[in-house]
Design an enzyme around this catalytic site. Structure first.
Site, short mmCIF file in Angstrom:
data_model
loop_
_atom_site.label_atom_id
_atom_site.label_comp_id
_atom_site.label_asym_id
_atom_site.label_seq_id
_atom_site.Cartn_x
_atom_site.Cartn_y
_atom_site.Cartn_z
N GLY A 1 -5.65 -1.47 8.57
CA GLY A 1 -4.71 -1.70 7.48
C GLY A 1 -4.91 -0.71 6.35
O GLY A 1 -5.53 0.34 6.53
N CYS A 2 -4.41 -1.04 5.18
CA CYS A 2 -4.50 -0.15 4.03
C CYS A 2 -5.95 0.27 3.78
O CYS A 2 -6.85 -0.58 3.71
CB CYS A 2 -3.94 -0.85 2.79
SG CYS A 2 -4.01 0.18 1.31
N PHE A 3 -6.17 1.58 3.65
CA PHE A 3 -7.55 2.04 3.52
C PHE A 3 -8.17 1.77 2.15
O PHE A 3 -9.36 1.99 1.95
CB PHE A 3 -7.73 3.51 3.91
CG PHE A 3 -6.73 4.49 3.36
CD1 PHE A 3 -5.99 4.25 2.21
CD2 PHE A 3 -6.52 5.71 4.02
CE1 PHE A 3 -5.09 5.18 1.71
CE2 PHE A 3 -5.62 6.65 3.53
CZ PHE A 3 -4.89 6.37 2.38
N TRP A 4 -7.40 1.29 1.20
CA TRP A 4 -7.99 0.94 -0.09
C TRP A 4 -8.99 -0.20 0.06
O TRP A 4 -10.11 -0.13 -0.45
CB TRP A 4 -6.90 0.55 -1.09
CG TRP A 4 -5.92 1.63 -1.41
CD1 TRP A 4 -6.08 2.99 -1.21
CD2 TRP A 4 -4.63 1.47 -2.00
NE1 TRP A 4 -4.96 3.66 -1.63
CE2 TRP A 4 -4.05 2.76 -2.12
CE3 TRP A 4 -3.90 0.36 -2.43
CZ2 TRP A 4 -2.78 2.96 -2.66
CZ3 TRP A 4 -2.64 0.56 -2.98
CH2 TRP A 4 -2.08 1.85 -3.09
N CYS B 1 0.82 -1.21 0.00
CA CYS B 1 0.00 0.00 0.00
C CYS B 1 0.85 1.26 0.00
O CYS B 1 0.55 2.22 -0.69
CB CYS B 1 -0.90 -0.02 1.24
SG CYS B 1 -2.18 1.23 1.27
#
Length: 216
Positions: A44-47, A16
């Protein structure tokens, strides 16, 4: 074994934090509409988290941003340097007549691995920590109850370590992070890391999904 090692290394390399900014313009944080409520999570990764939360019934909008730290209006690059205290987070605008705060928390706990302390898969550091930012004492009690329920199911082989702290502020992330999952389906990171997270949540709480995602 060599192929597996190379695959793991490639996933880490395209993590990310490796994405290069396309535009430094920040997204806007809208005011909730009449009847809407807010929830703020970090997992974790906001995607992936943005996509997972947006697939839930009653969720009208999700904004990716930064929360839990001390630096005002941080950039993605600053957060990735791991000295702001912020975590990649999502702010959820939802209709409480269609989905409850408890159901949002439940889905969140299945949309990532809440037993991993200060990392999620290939992404390491406190900026990828698992956290729930509650707004009221009632929300805090709901969060603690949902964590207890999930722990009791032994869905995870370790206890949940999600940080449960009061909400202060969320700074919206750059525009190019908003909806990144759907805008970049060809991304190696999205395919290798984000998609499995979203699919894990779909499988765990199919009853909470919007109709178009319940059949996937």
């Amino acid at each position: 074994m060599k192929k597996i090692t190379l695959l793991l290394l490639s996933i880490i390399w395209i993590g990310c934090a490796s994405g290069q900014p396309e535009d430094n313009t920040f997204a806007k944080l809208p005011e909730p509409k009449a009847g809407e409520k807010l929830a703020t999570f970090a997992g974790g990764c906001f995607w992936a988290m943005s996509e997972a939360m947006s697939e839930l019934k009653g969720v009208n909008k999700v904004v990716a941003g930064y929360a839990g730290g001390t630096v005002k209006n941080p950039t993605y690059e600053q957060v990735c340097q791991k000295n702001t205290g912020h975590a990649e987070s999502v702010q959820i605008y939802y209709d409480p007549t269609k989905i409850s705060y408890a159901q949002l928390v439940q889905a969140f706990l299945y949309a990532h691995n809440p037993t991993e302390l200060n990392y999620q898969g290939p992404d390491e550091g406190e900026d990828y920590r698992s956290a729930i930012f509650y707004r009221t004492p009632e929300e805090k009690a709901i969060v603690e109850a949902e964590i207890k329920k999930v722990n009791a199911t032994h869905h995870y082989d370790k206890p949940i370590v999600t940080e449960v702290v009061p909400y202060k502020v969320l700074y919206p992330a750059e525009v190019y992070h908003q909806g990144y999952y759907r805008l970049h389906p060809e991304s190696g990171y999205i395919q290798s890391v984000s998609v499995p997270k979203v699919e894990k949540m779909r499988k765990a709480v199919p009853q909470l999904l919007k109709p178009e995602f319940a059949t996937k």
